[in-house]
Design an enzyme around this catalytic site. Sequence first.
Site, PDB file in Angstrom:
ATOM      1  N   HIS A 131       0.737  -1.024   0.550  1.00  0.00           N
ATOM      2  CA  HIS A 131       0.317  -0.291  -0.285  1.00  0.00           C
ATOM      3  C   HIS A 131       0.581   1.167  -0.353  1.00  0.00           C
ATOM      4  O   HIS A 131       1.864   1.322   0.547  1.00  0.00           O
ATOM      5  CB  HIS A 131      -1.343   0.329   1.259  1.00  0.00           C
ATOM      6  CG  HIS A 131      -2.390   1.196   1.315  1.00  0.00           C
ATOM      7  ND1 HIS A 131      -1.924   2.575   1.539  1.00  0.00           N
ATOM      8  CD2 HIS A 131      -3.331   0.688   1.490  1.00  0.00           C
ATOM      9  CE1 HIS A 131      -3.191   2.563   2.055  1.00  0.00           C
ATOM     10  NE2 HIS A 131      -3.665   1.841   1.616  1.00  0.00           N
ATOM     11  N   ASP A 208       2.761  -4.061   7.871  1.00  0.00           N
ATOM     12  CA  ASP A 208       2.204  -3.245   8.222  1.00  0.00           C
ATOM     13  C   ASP A 208       0.786  -4.237   8.115  1.00  0.00           C
ATOM     14  O   ASP A 208      -0.031  -5.967   7.406  1.00  0.00           O
ATOM     15  CB  ASP A 208       2.094  -2.344   6.249  1.00  0.00           C
ATOM     16  CG  ASP A 208       0.512  -2.077   6.164  1.00  0.00           C
ATOM     17  OD1 ASP A 208      -0.458  -2.798   6.903  1.00  0.00           O
ATOM     18  OD2 ASP A 208      -0.010  -1.996   4.785  1.00  0.00           O
ATOM     19  N   GLN A 211      -4.561  -5.295   7.038  1.00  0.00           N
ATOM     20  CA  GLN A 211      -6.077  -5.954   6.075  1.00  0.00           C
ATOM     21  C   GLN A 211      -5.716  -7.462   7.242  1.00  0.00           C
ATOM     22  O   GLN A 211      -6.062  -8.600   6.806  1.00  0.00           O
ATOM     23  CB  GLN A 211      -4.788  -6.412   4.943  1.00  0.00           C
ATOM     24  CG  GLN A 211      -4.980  -5.478   4.259  1.00  0.00           C
ATOM     25  CD  GLN A 211      -6.978  -4.439   3.772  1.00  0.00           C
ATOM     26  OE1 GLN A 211      -7.948  -5.591   4.399  1.00  0.00           O
ATOM     27  NE2 GLN A 211      -7.184  -3.528   3.840  1.00  0.00           N
ATOM     28  N   LYS A 234     -10.492  -1.231  10.446  1.00  0.00           N
ATOM     29  CA  LYS A 234     -10.743  -2.488   9.160  1.00  0.00           C
ATOM     30  C   LYS A 234     -11.267  -3.459  10.914  1.00  0.00           C
ATOM     31  O   LYS A 234     -12.168  -4.243   9.568  1.00  0.00           O
ATOM     32  CB  LYS A 234      -9.509  -2.665   9.013  1.00  0.00           C
ATOM     33  CG  LYS A 234      -9.434  -0.945   7.861  1.00  0.00           C
ATOM     34  CD  LYS A 234      -7.902  -2.086   6.902  1.00  0.00           C
ATOM     35  CE  LYS A 234      -6.908  -0.286   5.939  1.00  0.00           C
ATOM     36  NZ  LYS A 234      -8.524  -0.110   5.779  1.00  0.00           N
ATOM     37  N   CYS A 372      -4.554   2.134  -3.943  1.00  0.00           N
ATOM     38  CA  CYS A 372      -4.050   3.319  -3.543  1.00  0.00           C
ATOM     39  C   CYS A 372      -2.675   1.531  -3.088  1.00  0.00           C
ATOM     40  O   CYS A 372      -1.474   1.924  -2.455  1.00  0.00           O
ATOM     41  CB  CYS A 372      -3.807   2.725  -1.586  1.00  0.00           C
ATOM     42  SG  CYS A 372      -5.047   5.089  -1.440  1.00  0.00           S
TER      43      CYS A 372
END
Length: 414
Positions: A131, A208, A211, A234, A372
Amino acid sequence: MSPTPPTPAGAPDWARVRADFPLLMREVNGKPLVYFDNANTAQKPLPVIDAVDAFYRRYNANVSRAVHALGTEATEAYEGARARLARFLNVPGDELVLCNGTTFALNLVAYSWALPRLQAGDVILVSRMEHHANIVPWQLVAQRTGAHIRVAEILPDGSLDLDALNAAMTGEVKLLALAHVSNVLGTVNPVREICREARRRGIVTVIDGSQAAPHLTLDVAAIGCDFYAVTGHKMCGPTGTGALWARRELLEAMPPFIGGGEMIKQVSFDGTVFNDAPHKFEAGTPNIAGFVGLGAAVDYLETLGREHIAAREQALLAHLTEELQRVDGVRIFGTTPHKAAVVSFLVEGAHAHDLATLLDLEGVAVRSGQHCAHPLLQYFGVAATCRASLAFYNTHQEVEAFIAALQKARALLG
């Protein structure tokens, strides 16, 4: 129509779970809403909505600054959310910096850890599937330090080229920044093995987890990374919430990213003594109500059982993928078997935005665009894709409704 898979023993009653999400009951364009944009943001269950409402109705006050009852209650709720999230990630609470999301968390690492340490000739290694939030901060640091960005490539099925990644971990690499789960492809990267190899070579790792947190049973301690970032909205929490976990020794050695109130022990015009980590990175008044809601979201997810959430989403993903593959002209991006419930796709002859617009007319919400992730779409040679992303509160009937809407849109687009 594919048969609905049996419900695993001990799993929640998913129809009752769905009733906890009031927004899912509405209509869009006169049709029942089918919300397949969960990778963008998840919907909020009643316990989260009620927790935020209760904060503002009953004990709205600033944290850590008052000895009165409301201030004490607000502080306890805020720090309670930190403790809940730390348990959710399996990390110590005093190593968890609360912030407004993964973007802020990654920038904190960039400016507080990387910027003071990197120099000309150093290399920051990132993957093709990142991302922008895990690309742009490192570019800004590289511009200011003379460091360079090196890209770890992917394979045609959307998986990371692990042989190429290992070969790219040369002595010049000081930092590896990697998504745990791709927001476009759904690819689940083997971060534990990757971080073990990076640590063996003295490379600091930044993961990261935006997700990953909604879909996987996380054990950040077992992953063995140096930094791990998550986003609250999220994972059914309010927007403007998230966290950065970092190893204690790294937090203690890093200077604050932003200065202000609450991140200090003492201030004079001769200098400032900063607070202990993680508080020295939490300047100003935080999103207190948001974190109260995030604490409720963590409780909600844990009550459902993350193993049940994962099984539910995998069943929905299998159904969606099978049905999509039957639609003429559909191209799916990211076909590795080990992936989260995210499917990016295109229909031959149709622009992604046109397709998403026609789906919206049928009440189906998907995301269209570059997500993104411009470098990733460049790899596949496309300008945009549609992305259908699932959550545990979605249904097999919604998958069928989505496919029917897609077939109708495809016919209209010719």
